[in-house]
Design a protein around this motif. Structure first.
Motif: not given
Length: 388
Positions: A339-351, A372-382
């Motif tokens: 879920v870390v976009s900078g490492m190839g993750g796609s938190p926006g597609k988690l759902a 490791l995730g940015s605030d934006g990445d982790l807000e998407a997770v939340r």
């Protein structure tokens, strides 16, 4: 589905807000590293640092006296995780309401290979892989079993996730890695991961009737077309095509048996040291000849040994199916998403990814990585976990 976030002790220690922040993502569990390989990690929210350099593989807690008199033993961490760094972080995470499980990296240790080169995998050309301990060697197996039991069963832990409990090979996120010049698929990676240390050379003969020198020469000859740019057909059929069916099957039988029995012994040791109800999961790939952090396993066998598996899903959810097809209703099948976009993750597609994983039999989620995730990445997770 229950979700857990991976965490390093240095994400938490020294940051009074970290544990509550992680709990606020909506996860119920923290999978906290207690033994880990060398790494360079970003800590984007920590009040004291932004980069942590773990210089070598280490345990992140004080070891006990089981290591007295042993030549192979775990290394203590340096200033990146001093003292009982694991215990300090585990306490903070538990106080924030999270169930804490240990995260234990085993047969992936460059420091061990540097200090004890004879423990390393040796390829058909005689090159050593210092990051990859040969799991066929008796002393290495004993070391890994003792490490699994000690690092897994830390005070207050409810379970463990064992990573790299099997063969490691050529593939490795090594410092300034320059090994991608020739594209090796499954077949080439397998051939370049075959070990020719004295133990494995003997094993090929005893178990498969193969002459080790002849086998090494055959491996080198099989790889020549790939070095010249021929396509790698991939898959097991590609291995058999390059090496020949008889040799391929014999090498796989030796390696599968060594990995399988190591996993059985290590899990047994963890259970013997653990309290009742302690959960044991393995990071796993459902193809036995695959190597790396997610070790190749036979799904039916590993689900008869462990409480479940953590399955890599960054490249898609297809690897979940062979485990789900075993029909063991009480098994944990955790889909692991970056879920870390900078490492190839796609938190926006988690759902949507989580929904697909559930359809394919996943019972839980693992999220790499809360620190490791940015605030934006982790807000998407939340947002996703709040709506699940």
């Amino acid at each position: 589905m229950k979700a857990s976030a991976f965490v390093y002790p240095w994400d938490v220690n020294g940051d009074p807000q970290a544990a509550e922040f992680i709990a606020g993502l909506g996860v119920r569990q923290a999978t906290l590293a207690s033994a880990y390989h060398s790494t360079r990690a970003l800590t984007p929210r920590h009040p004291r640092h932004r980069i942590v350099t773990a210089e070598h593989a280490a345990v992140l807690y004080p070891t006990d006296d089981r290591w007295q008199g042993r030549e192979l033993r775990p290394y203590p961490a340096g200033d990146w995780a001093p003292g009982d760094a694991y215990g300090e972080a585990a306490t903070a995470l538990a106080d924030a309401g999270l169930e804490v499980h240990t995260w234990v990296v085993l047969a992936h240790n460059s420091r061990l290979g540097a200090d004890h080169p004879d423990t390393s995998v040796v390829n058909a050309y005689g090159d050593r892989y210092p990051w990859a301990p040969c799991i066929a060697q008796p002393a290495t197996r004993a070391y890994l079993v003792h490490l699994a039991a000690e690092a897994a069963v830390r005070p207050g832990a409810h379970g463990t996730e064992l990573e790299s409990l099997g063969w490691y090979g050529l593939q490795h996120l090594h410092a300034h890695d320059k090994t991608a010049g020739v594209g090796l698929g499954d077949a080439g990676q397998y051939l370049m991961s075959l070990c020719f240390c004295p133990t494995c050379r003997e094993g090929y003969g005893d178990r498969g009737g193969l002459d080790a020198d002849e086998l090494a020469a055959a491996v080198r000859e099989s790889l020549e077309p790939l070095w010249r740019g021929a396509p790698d057909d991939g898959g097991w059929t590609g291995v058999e095509k390059l090496l020949g069916e008889e040799k391929a099957v014999a090498t796989r039988a030796w390696r599968d048996e060594r990995a399988r029995t190591l996993q059985e012994t290590a899990v047994e040791a963890v259970r013997a040291a653990a309290p009742d109800g302690f959960q044991v999961l393995l990071h796993a790939d459902p193809v036995t000849y695959h190597v790396g952090a997610n070790v190749g396993v036979d799904p039916a066998h590993i689900l008869s040994v462990t409480d479940g598996v953590v399955v890599p899903c960054a490249g898609g959810t297809g690897l979940l199916t062979p485990f789900a097809e075993q029909g063991r209703e009480d098994a944990v099948i955790a889909a692991n998403f970056t879920v870390v976009s900078g490492m190839g993750g796609s938190p926006g597609k988690l759902a949507s990814d989580a929904a697909r994983a559930r359809e394919l039999g996943a019972t839980e989620l693992r999220l790499y990585h809360a620190g490791l995730g940015s605030d934006g990445d982790l807000e998407a997770v939340r947002s996703v976990l709040a709506g699940s």
